[in-house]
Design an enzyme around this catalytic site. Structure first.
Site, mmCIF file in Angstrom:
data_model
loop_
_atom_site.group_PDB
_atom_site.id
_atom_site.type_symbol
_atom_site.label_atom_id
_atom_site.label_comp_id
_atom_site.label_asym_id
_atom_site.label_seq_id
_atom_site.Cartn_x
_atom_site.Cartn_y
_atom_site.Cartn_z
ATOM 1 N N GLY A 129 -1.032 -16.495 -6.082
ATOM 2 C CA GLY A 129 -1.276 -15.820 -7.355
ATOM 3 C C GLY A 129 -1.828 -16.751 -8.408
ATOM 4 N N CYS B 145 0.867 -1.187 0.000
ATOM 5 C CA CYS B 145 0.000 0.000 0.000
ATOM 6 C C CYS B 145 0.897 1.228 0.000
ATOM 7 C CB CYS B 145 -0.946 -0.006 1.186
ATOM 8 S SG CYS B 145 -0.168 -0.251 2.764
#
Length: 307
Positions: free
Chosen positions: A245, A131
């Site tokens: 993923g 982030c």
């Protein structure tokens, strides 16, 4: 081969199979976490929680693409004070390790949130370092090795539990960043977080997401994630890697393990296949090991490097 052959010891946690719930998917209430554990997940990672509540971005926050999902949800969460109740509730009802994903806008914030999460019963914390760092707006903490190292060090001094670091693929050399995180004290590396992406509506001619850009998850990013795990393992770091993923079946999971992952996380696939995807993946891994004559899952970790 019995169930023990699937057991994984990960940074001090014992998992009865190598599958975990990835952060960012369904990880808020104790109820949803229960359904994931019933579906076969051997550990769960919560959605990311920060110091203060956040509303996140306005809709639309998720776009479906031909090969995955792009999301820009903006880390909506109730804040750690409120979330601590959910952690306690989940801890009381779940028989698997609970890993709380934390984020902050400074090393100090990460440390406070991690401490409160562990105080509420978290078995480990996973640092979401993808982030933006507010002091250097727009840059991900995980893209700056020295900033990341500082975050890891601060969290390690404030908690006694294992610290996982979830790395961003949006970097030049992910192995270097993993090495830096481990040097700073990380107990495990989760690779990878979403890949930067966007989609545009050709009729309105505008970006589809309210935040314009988002993170791509799902099958499209699997080859990128496998390559990242391979590179981190190849660098010779002495801590376990958790592959994440685009895993939707046992073949994907095995591929990650051959690349060097000791365990794997599943997220987007739950939307496609439902919570029982964990059982199906664990079953498939077991059958593969048996067919190949391996006694335990640990024997295939990193095997692609030896051939």
């Amino acid at each position: 081969m019995g169930n023990e052959g699937l057991r994984v010891y990960l940074a001090g946690l014992s998992l009865e199979n190598p599958t975990m719930l990835a952060s960012g998917i369904l990880g808020y209430s104790a109820q949803t976490l229960e359904s994931i554990v019933e579906g076969g997940a051997a550990a769960v990672v919560t959605k990311s929680v920060g110091l203060k509540p956040r509303r996140g971005y306005t809709n639309p926050t998720v776009v479906q693409t031909g090969c995955g999902l792009i999301n820009a949800i903006g880390l909506p969460n109730p804040g750690i004070e409120e979330f601590a109740k959910d952690i306690r509730e989940a801890k009381a009802s779940l028989k698997v390790p609970i890993i709380v994903s934390v984020y902050g806008f400074s090393a100090e914030e990460y440390a406070i949130v991690a401490e409160k999460a562990v105080g509420a019963g978290a078995d480990a914390v996973e640092l979401n370092v993808s982030c933006p760092h507010v002091k250097e707006t727009g840059a991900e903490i995980g893209q700056k090795p020295e900033v990341l190292a500082e975050v890891v060090r601060r969290v390690k001094t404030s908690v006694e539990k294992p610290v996982f670091v979830k790395l961003s693929p949006n970097v030049t050399d992910i192995a270097e960043i993993a090495e830096e995180a481990v040097r700073a004290g990380a107990d495990a590396i989760t690779a990878i977080n979403t890949v930067k992406a966007m989609a545009i509506d050709i009729e309105t001619t505008k970006p589809l997401l309210s935040n314009r850009k988002g993170g791509l998850s799902g099958p499209a990013i699997k080859p990128v994630a496998v390559r990242c795990v391979y590179e981190i393992y190849e660098r010779g770091i002495k801590k376990p890697i958790v592959g994440c993923g685009g895993i939707i079946n046992w073949r994907d999971a095995v591929e990650f393990m051959l690349a060097g992952a000791a365990a794997i996380q599943i997220g987007t696939a739950i939307a496609i296949k439902g919570p029982n995807v964990f059982k199906a993946v664990a079953r498939g891994i077991r059958a593969y090991l048996k067919r190949k004559g391996f006694k335990s899952v640990g024997e295939i970790v990193g095997l692609a490097h030896k051939s």
